[in-house]
Enzyme design. Structure first.
Site, PDB file in Angstrom:
ATOM      1  N   SER A 175       0.997  -1.203  -0.105  1.00 40.55           N
ATOM      2  CA  SER A 175       0.131   0.101   0.126  1.00 40.55           C
ATOM      3  C   SER A 175       0.586   1.369  -0.019  1.00 40.55           C
ATOM      4  CB  SER A 175      -0.905  -0.195   1.527  1.00 40.55           C
ATOM      5  OG  SER A 175      -1.491   1.304   1.588  1.00 40.55           O
TER       6      SER A 175
ATOM      7  N   TYR B 151      -2.966  -1.015  10.546  1.00 44.07           N
ATOM      8  CA  TYR B 151      -2.876  -1.456   8.981  1.00 44.07           C
ATOM      9  C   TYR B 151      -1.574  -0.693   8.592  1.00 44.07           C
ATOM     10  CZ  TYR B 151      -4.258  -1.128   4.090  1.00 44.07           C
ATOM     11  OH  TYR B 151      -4.136  -1.388   2.497  1.00 44.07           O
TER      12      TYR B 151
HETATM   13  C1  BGC Z   1      -6.176   1.461   1.808  1.00 42.35           C
HETATM   14  C2  BGC Z   1      -7.420   2.261   1.451  1.00 42.35           C
HETATM   15  C3  BGC Z   1      -6.901   3.743   1.229  1.00 42.35           C
HETATM   16  C4  BGC Z   1      -5.756   3.772   0.360  1.00 42.35           C
HETATM   17  C5  BGC Z   1      -5.112   5.042   0.337  1.00 42.35           C
HETATM   18  C6  BGC Z   1      -5.068   1.516   0.868  1.00 42.35           C
HETATM   19  O1  BGC Z   1      -4.104   0.615   1.337  1.00 42.35           O
HETATM   20  O2  BGC Z   1      -6.707   0.064   2.125  1.00 42.35           O
HETATM   21  O3  BGC Z   1      -8.321   2.245   2.476  1.00 42.35           O
HETATM   22  O4  BGC Z   1      -8.070   4.406   0.883  1.00 42.35           O
HETATM   23  O5  BGC Z   1      -4.675   2.949   0.827  1.00 42.35           O
HETATM   24  O6  BGC Z   1      -5.113   5.654   1.595  1.00 42.35           O
END
Ligand code: BGC
Length: 284
Positions: free
Chosen positions: A169, A182
């Site tokens: 991410s 996360y």
């Molecule tokens: C998340 C999303 C988010 C995106 C940008 C991703 O890794 O799961 O919820 O919109 O990152 O912030």
């Protein structure tokens, strides 16, 4: 001056026919019954790969992905497994070997969010996200490396012995208040991926990450479901549109193919510039 592009509704990209870059290869896509995983599974199937559509719950949605791949002329089957459970992961790899003989590509995609302010975050919320997003990727990568090392390169199939793509991410580098579990999991994925990449490169095992920004999927509905939310999101995206899941699918096909054979240990950001510190466009 008018905006260079209308802010809402967002641009829709047509899906393009896939080149059959992955003909004869077998892929496992974890968390493939929805969102980015679903799109990646369909793209890989469209590119000629046999696909194991992994899911943890909701067999119907996984079966629908299988049907879509079969509709493209590909081969696929659905396999339930909780990637955070060692026995489930081993059983999934065994099932794929029974079905297709071996595994060439692992898309380490299964992941979730359980958001909370730090002072309210329960240990269970912390642990669940680390278990699925980080430990799950470790368990699947370990099984993939075992398979790739045992089998080695088959030059007629691919010049690599195997490919691992971790779905990370933008939050492997962008801190994210209210989402510390996360962000910590994705920061962990970054160095896990690079450390595995360093270790297994001599066996011609390629390991990389895709780092999506805001992609329109169920995980982040609240970020795009109204014009107001969408406008707020655009402040974070220099390219001024949300990403669509098939765009990640196309990148995954290429990153798993021999067209990208010399790319190794890389975090590939697919984010419309979200990592460009958009606040500095005018500030600083
Ligand atoms: C998340 C999303 C988010 C995106 C940008 C991703 O890794 O799961 O919820 O919109 O990152 O912030």
């Amino acid at each position: 001056m008018p905006d260079p592009v209308p802010a809402y509704p967002p641009v829709h990209m047509p899906d393009v026919p896939h080149r059959r870059l992955l003909e004869g290869q077998t892929a496992i896509v974890t968390g493939a019954s929805s969102g980015i995983g679903r799109a990646v599974a369909i793209s890989l199937g469209g590119a000629g790969a046999n696909v194991c559509v992994n899911y943890v719950s909701g067999p119907d949605a996984a079966q629908a992905v299988v049907a879509e791949i079969q509709g493209l002329g590909g081969k696929a089957f659905a396999q339930a497994a909780d990637v955070s459970k060692e026995a489930d992961v081993i059983a999934m790899f065994d099932a794929v070997r029974r079905e297709y003989g071996t595994v060439d590509i692992l898309i380490n995609n299964a992941g979730l969010q359980q958001d909370s302010k730090i002072e309210d975050m329960t240990l269970a919320q912390w642990q669940k996200v680390i278990d699925v997003n980080l430990t799950g990727q470790f368990l699947c990568a370990r099984e993939a490396v075992r398979e790739f090392k045992k089998r080695g390169v088959r030059p007629e199939i691919s010049c690599a012995a195997g490919k691992i793509i971790c779905m990370s991410s933008v939050h492997e580098v962008i801190p994210w208040g209210g989402h510390v579990n996360y962000a910590a999991s994705k920061g962990g994925v970054m160095l896990m991926m690079k450390s595995i990449a360093q270790e297994v490169a001599p066996w011609r095992i390629r390991v990389n990450s895709i780092c999506p920004g805001a992609i329109r999927t169920p995980i982040n509905t609240a970020a795009w479901d109204t014009p107001e939310h969408y406008a707020a999101l655009m402040k974070l995206i220099p390219y001024k549109r949300i990403g669509e899941a098939p765009e990640i699918g196309r990148v995954a096909v290429w990153l798993a193919s021999d067209d990208s054979d010399y790319i190794h240990g890389v975090s590939l950001f697919v984010d419309g510039g979200m990592t460009l510190y958009p606040g500095f466009e005018t500030g600083g």
